[in-house]
Structure formats: C-alpha cells, structure tokens
Design a protein around this motif. Structure first.
Motif, mmCIF file in Angstrom:
data_model
loop_
_atom_site.group_PDB
_atom_site.id
_atom_site.type_symbol
_atom_site.label_atom_id
_atom_site.label_comp_id
_atom_site.label_asym_id
_atom_site.label_seq_id
_atom_site.Cartn_x
_atom_site.Cartn_y
_atom_site.Cartn_z
ATOM 1 N N LYS A 245 -28.366 51.893 -0.558
ATOM 2 C CA LYS A 245 -27.629 52.727 -1.530
ATOM 3 C C LYS A 245 -26.230 52.176 -1.779
ATOM 4 O O LYS A 245 -25.721 52.227 -2.903
ATOM 5 C CB LYS A 245 -27.582 54.179 -1.044
ATOM 6 C CG LYS A 245 -28.975 54.787 -1.013
ATOM 7 C CD LYS A 245 -28.994 56.250 -1.436
ATOM 8 C CE LYS A 245 -30.418 56.723 -1.712
ATOM 9 N NZ LYS A 245 -31.097 57.315 -0.553
ATOM 10 N N LYS A 246 -25.603 51.653 -0.722
ATOM 11 C CA LYS A 246 -24.261 51.088 -0.922
ATOM 12 C C LYS A 246 -24.332 49.807 -1.759
ATOM 13 O O LYS A 246 -23.433 49.529 -2.549
ATOM 14 C CB LYS A 246 -23.596 50.804 0.428
ATOM 15 C CG LYS A 246 -23.110 52.070 1.144
ATOM 16 C CD LYS A 246 -21.751 52.533 0.645
ATOM 17 C CE LYS A 246 -21.460 53.976 0.965
ATOM 18 N NZ LYS A 246 -20.475 54.232 1.968
ATOM 19 N N CYS A 247 -25.386 49.041 -1.594
ATOM 20 C CA CYS A 247 -25.550 47.828 -2.424
ATOM 21 C C CYS A 247 -25.718 48.226 -3.887
ATOM 22 O O CYS A 247 -25.122 47.604 -4.775
ATOM 23 C CB CYS A 247 -26.776 47.021 -1.992
ATOM 24 S SG CYS A 247 -26.483 46.074 -0.522
ATOM 25 N N ILE A 248 -26.519 49.259 -4.125
ATOM 26 C CA ILE A 248 -26.747 49.711 -5.504
ATOM 27 C C ILE A 248 -25.412 50.172 -6.116
ATOM 28 O O ILE A 248 -25.064 49.817 -7.244
ATOM 29 C CB ILE A 248 -27.793 50.855 -5.538
ATOM 30 C CG1 ILE A 248 -29.149 50.317 -5.072
ATOM 31 C CG2 ILE A 248 -27.886 51.492 -6.915
ATOM 32 C CD1 ILE A 248 -30.240 51.358 -4.908
ATOM 33 N N ARG A 249 -24.666 50.926 -5.323
ATOM 34 C CA ARG A 249 -23.358 51.412 -5.798
ATOM 35 C C ARG A 249 -22.443 50.227 -6.120
ATOM 36 O O ARG A 249 -21.750 50.212 -7.141
ATOM 37 C CB ARG A 249 -22.731 52.288 -4.705
ATOM 38 C CG ARG A 249 -21.547 53.093 -5.177
ATOM 39 C CD ARG A 249 -20.949 53.923 -4.043
ATOM 40 N NE ARG A 249 -21.706 55.121 -3.721
ATOM 41 C CZ ARG A 249 -21.372 55.976 -2.753
ATOM 42 N NH1 ARG A 249 -20.306 55.766 -2.011
ATOM 43 N NH2 ARG A 249 -22.092 57.038 -2.517
ATOM 44 N N ALA A 250 -22.436 49.222 -5.243
ATOM 45 C CA ALA A 250 -21.555 48.056 -5.446
ATOM 46 C C ALA A 250 -21.973 47.260 -6.681
ATOM 47 O O ALA A 250 -21.116 46.772 -7.430
ATOM 48 C CB ALA A 250 -21.579 47.175 -4.203
ATOM 49 N N LEU A 251 -23.271 47.139 -6.891
ATOM 50 C CA LEU A 251 -23.740 46.402 -8.080
ATOM 51 C C LEU A 251 -23.328 47.147 -9.347
ATOM 52 O O LEU A 251 -22.877 46.549 -10.327
ATOM 53 C CB LEU A 251 -25.271 46.228 -8.031
ATOM 54 C CG LEU A 251 -25.763 45.193 -7.012
ATOM 55 C CD1 LEU A 251 -27.238 45.384 -6.698
ATOM 56 C CD2 LEU A 251 -25.510 43.766 -7.497
ATOM 57 N N ASP A 252 -23.458 48.471 -9.307
ATOM 58 C CA ASP A 252 -23.033 49.304 -10.450
ATOM 59 C C ASP A 252 -21.547 49.131 -10.728
ATOM 60 O O ASP A 252 -21.114 48.938 -11.852
ATOM 61 C CB ASP A 252 -23.254 50.788 -10.126
ATOM 62 C CG ASP A 252 -24.651 51.229 -10.517
ATOM 63 O OD1 ASP A 252 -25.362 50.408 -11.136
ATOM 64 O OD2 ASP A 252 -25.020 52.371 -10.176
ATOM 65 N N GLN A 253 -20.759 49.213 -9.642
ATOM 66 C CA GLN A 253 -19.293 49.165 -9.795
ATOM 67 C C GLN A 253 -18.807 47.820 -10.303
ATOM 68 O O GLN A 253 -17.854 47.745 -11.067
ATOM 69 C CB GLN A 253 -18.618 49.452 -8.446
ATOM 70 C CG GLN A 253 -18.547 50.924 -8.136
ATOM 71 C CD GLN A 253 -17.857 51.200 -6.798
ATOM 72 O OE1 GLN A 253 -17.182 50.344 -6.230
ATOM 73 N NE2 GLN A 253 -18.032 52.402 -6.290
ATOM 74 N N THR A 254 -19.433 46.753 -9.844
ATOM 75 C CA THR A 254 -18.929 45.416 -10.197
ATOM 76 C C THR A 254 -19.589 44.843 -11.442
ATOM 77 O O THR A 254 -19.068 43.895 -12.036
ATOM 78 C CB THR A 254 -19.184 44.416 -9.043
ATOM 79 O OG1 THR A 254 -20.598 44.409 -8.760
ATOM 80 C CG2 THR A 254 -18.425 44.793 -7.788
ATOM 81 N N GLY A 255 -20.757 45.367 -11.790
ATOM 82 C CA GLY A 255 -21.508 44.821 -12.926
ATOM 83 C C GLY A 255 -22.162 43.479 -12.603
ATOM 84 O O GLY A 255 -22.704 42.827 -13.497
ATOM 85 N N LEU A 256 -22.124 43.076 -11.328
ATOM 86 C CA LEU A 256 -22.761 41.798 -10.954
ATOM 87 C C LEU A 256 -24.286 41.963 -10.967
ATOM 88 O O LEU A 256 -24.799 43.058 -10.722
ATOM 89 C CB LEU A 256 -22.278 41.358 -9.563
ATOM 90 C CG LEU A 256 -20.795 40.982 -9.493
ATOM 91 C CD1 LEU A 256 -20.317 40.843 -8.044
ATOM 92 C CD2 LEU A 256 -20.545 39.673 -10.245
ATOM 93 N N ASP A 257 -24.988 40.871 -11.250
ATOM 94 C CA ASP A 257 -26.451 40.992 -11.355
ATOM 95 C C ASP A 257 -27.185 40.119 -10.336
ATOM 96 O O ASP A 257 -28.379 39.879 -10.444
ATOM 97 C CB ASP A 257 -26.916 40.640 -12.778
ATOM 98 C CG ASP A 257 -26.667 39.169 -13.098
ATOM 99 O OD1 ASP A 257 -26.042 38.470 -12.265
ATOM 100 O OD2 ASP A 257 -27.102 38.723 -14.166
ATOM 101 N N THR A 258 -26.431 39.616 -9.340
ATOM 102 C CA THR A 258 -27.050 38.790 -8.303
ATOM 103 C C THR A 258 -26.599 39.321 -6.946
ATOM 104 O O THR A 258 -25.409 39.596 -6.740
ATOM 105 C CB THR A 258 -26.592 37.312 -8.441
ATOM 106 O OG1 THR A 258 -26.919 36.873 -9.756
ATOM 107 C CG2 THR A 258 -27.278 36.421 -7.427
ATOM 108 N N LEU A 259 -27.576 39.464 -6.048
ATOM 109 C CA LEU A 259 -27.268 39.965 -4.706
ATOM 110 C C LEU A 259 -27.778 38.966 -3.670
ATOM 111 O O LEU A 259 -28.931 38.544 -3.718
ATOM 112 C CB LEU A 259 -27.959 41.324 -4.494
ATOM 113 C CG LEU A 259 -27.818 41.954 -3.111
ATOM 114 C CD1 LEU A 259 -26.367 42.352 -2.820
ATOM 115 C CD2 LEU A 259 -28.713 43.195 -2.981
#
Ligand code: KG4
Ligand code: ZN
Length: 331
Positions: A245-259
C-alpha cells in the motif's frame, strides 16, 4: 573493464567480478548462517572473524588476479563496524598491492544495483522499495547516485520484524524465509494484525508494534503447529499489505511508472505476487533482482563499483574508512 566486488557488511562474505562487456563473469558467497544459528542472530565478532577467514579463499575461487581486474569495489557502509572494516581494510591492502583504484560502496545502493544485473535493466527515474534486515525505505532514484528518501522505518526494518517474529515461533535464524515457508501452510484471517501507519499520510513505516502483537499472541499460548502457521500467514499478510500500500501511495504521489524492489525481503513470494498484480493492473513496470541476488552478495557491489568507475568516483586516499551509519542520500 572489470571490477571486483567485495561484500562484508553483515553475515555473508561475497565476492564477484563484473565485466563491462560480458556482465557478471564470476561470483561466490560464503554464508555464515551456521556460525550464528546457535546464538539466534548475528554475533558481530564472529562475523568479522569469518570474513577474515573466507575472503582470500573466495577470491581464489573466482580467480581474481591483478591481471584480470581494473578496480576493487567494497561495501563501505552501513553495517557492522568490525565486519565493514575487514572488507574495507582487505580492499585497500589489495588495491595497494595490485596498484588498482578502490571504490567504497553504500550497501543499499548495492542492493538497488542488484536489479541491474539482469540484461533488461530499469531506466531512471524510478521508485524503489528497499527492504532488508536493516532497512525499509521508499526512495526516488532520479539517476545513478541521486537518491531521495521518501519514506523510512521509524523503528524495526521489515526483515528484522520477520526475523524477530520467526524467533518467537521457534524458527531458526534468519527466520524471514522460514516464516514465509510456514505461512504457506496457514489459513488467513485468524489473527487480526494491524497495517501500521496506513491511517496516516506519508510514506514512513513502523513494524515494532506488529512484532509486539505477535509476542502477545505467541507467549504462554502453546500454539499448535496449525495455529503457528496461521499466525505466520496473518503476520506476513500484514507486513506485505503495508509495504504494497505504501508503494502504491508513493507511485501515486510521484507519478513515477517504474518500481524497483530490492533487499533480502524482496525475495518474499507474497510481496512479489501482490506487487505484480497491482503493477499489471496499473501498467507499472516492476523490476526485482534474481532471487540469488536479493540477499547480500558481492555481485551487487561489483556492479555498483562499475557504475562508479564509469564516473571516476574512486576513493581519494589509502586510508581505511567504514561508515556503520550512512544515509543513502549522502552516498
Ligand atoms: O539484504 P539482506 O540479505 O541483509 C541486510 O542488508 O539486512 O536481508 C536479510 C533479510 C533478513 O531479515 C531475512 O529474514 C529477510 O531478508 N528475508 C526474507 C525472505 N528472504 C530473506 N524475509 C521474508 N521473506 C523472505 N522470503
Ligand atoms: Zn543487505
């Protein structure tokens, strides 16, 4: 160009050679688990002594010589001070004897670089979840060497929480993988573990409460093997859910598309499956190291050394420095 990598930050002695043309050409590892098992965790003095004992034989095993390497990369920190000093001292002495430059590497940058050992590499910028026995961080990697810490653990790291709960269940050290194995026999939904810090904004973590809750659920209860497996399953779900869930939140916040997911806990199957499900739905590109390079190894240090070599980022003197605490953003 070839870089020798040396990893001695904790309880694995790892050495490897990365070649700019051919990729990883040699790697080997001595795991110290047998030396520490009897004590239920890593004994720093024993770790240092084992590194001293194994470094030369391992180097001989991969056939590293003054003729076939161009630089020596070693883990400079963070980690156990004695263990780090063995690797740093060894690398410096070898560099002096062989007349090669040395390169001090941040252990977590090493973990991150483990995902680059594959032929298909992540491209910058990306978000990274670094989950190991000592760290739980979400970072934005803008480019090599430019890391912004977006979230960190306020107390225990995820791997540490796995290991401590595993110990409470009577599993051997290191317990993370054993707890995950036991969890496969468990039925979910018996133990109501919280998902720490999800009700608050931000990207920080806290796992010590989960571990304490596990302690209360296990202590003096005489759990049956099935109950133990159920607890392992619910505990693993709580840690994994929180990380995802924290990864999802971070991807949302940063707009990055690679994890990129790296560090020992990135070997966890449930974590990989849940992140993969999300990534597929949301068209996020996701990268993990090969399973054998999730936990500590010399290959990731050799690769990080190669990246630093390309940028002429060498040690400036022969003096031996190890940094048991070292923020990733400063490396
Ligand atoms: O990266 P690493 O080898 O060492 C540190 O830098 O700390 O990570 C070791 C950690 C240990 O806590 C271990 O229990 C955990 O990674 N680990 C796992 C799994 N494999 C290793 N935790 C959960 N599930 C796994 N499959
Ligand atoms: Zn590590």
């Amino acid at each position: 160009m070839r870089v020798l990598g040396i990893e001695t930050s904790c309880d694995e002695t790892g050495v490897a050679i990365y070649d700019s043309e051919c990729g990883l050409v040699a790697h080997t590892l001595h795991s110290q688990v047998a030396s520490h098992t009897a004590y239920g965790g890593v004994v720093p003095e024993l770790a240092s002594r084992d590194h001293i004992r194994y470094l030369i034989p391992l180097l001989e095993e991969i056939d590293a010589t003054a003729e076939n390497i161009d630089a020596i990369a070693y883990t400079k920190g963070p980690g156990l001070i004695g263990a780090l000093l063995v690797g740093a001292g060894f690398a410096k002495a070898l560099g002096y004897a062989w007349q090669k430059p040395t390169i001090g590497i941040h252990h977590m940058e090493g973990h991150l670089m483990a995902a680059f050992l594959d032929p298909i590499k992540p491209t910058y910028p990306f978000l990274a979840l670094l989950v190991s026995g000592g760290h739980t961080q979400i970072i934005a990697a803008r480019e090599f060497g430019n890391y912004e810490i977006l979230g960190d653990t306020l107390d225990d790291a995820a791997g540490e929480a796995f290991d401590k709960t595993a110990k409470l269940l009577g599993l051997a050290y290191p317990g993370g993988p054993l707890l995950a194995k036991l969890a496969e026999q468990g039925r979910p939904g018996t133990y109501n573990f919280p998902r720490p810090m999800l009700d608050r904004p931000g990207l920080d973590f806290s796992f010590s409460g989960l571990k304490t809750q596990a302690l209360y659920a296990i202590r003096d209860k005489n759990l049956t093997p099935q109950e133990q497996a159920n607890l392992a399953c619910d505990f693993e779900d709580a840690v994994v859910d929180t990380l995802v869930k924290k990864c999802i939140r971070a991807l949302d916040q940063t707009g990055l598309d690679t994890l990129v997911v790296a560090g020992g806990v990135s070997a966890n199957k449930k974590l990989r499956t849940k992140l993969q499900d999300f990534a597929t739905k949301k068209k996020i590109k996701i990268f993990y190291p090969d399973l054998k390079f999730c936990t500590d190894n010399g290959a990731m240090i050799a690769y990080a050394g190669y990246e630093r070599y390309k940028r002429n980022l060498f040690d400036q003197s022969l003096s031996i420095h190890a940094r048991p605490r070292w923020p990733l953003a400063e490396c």
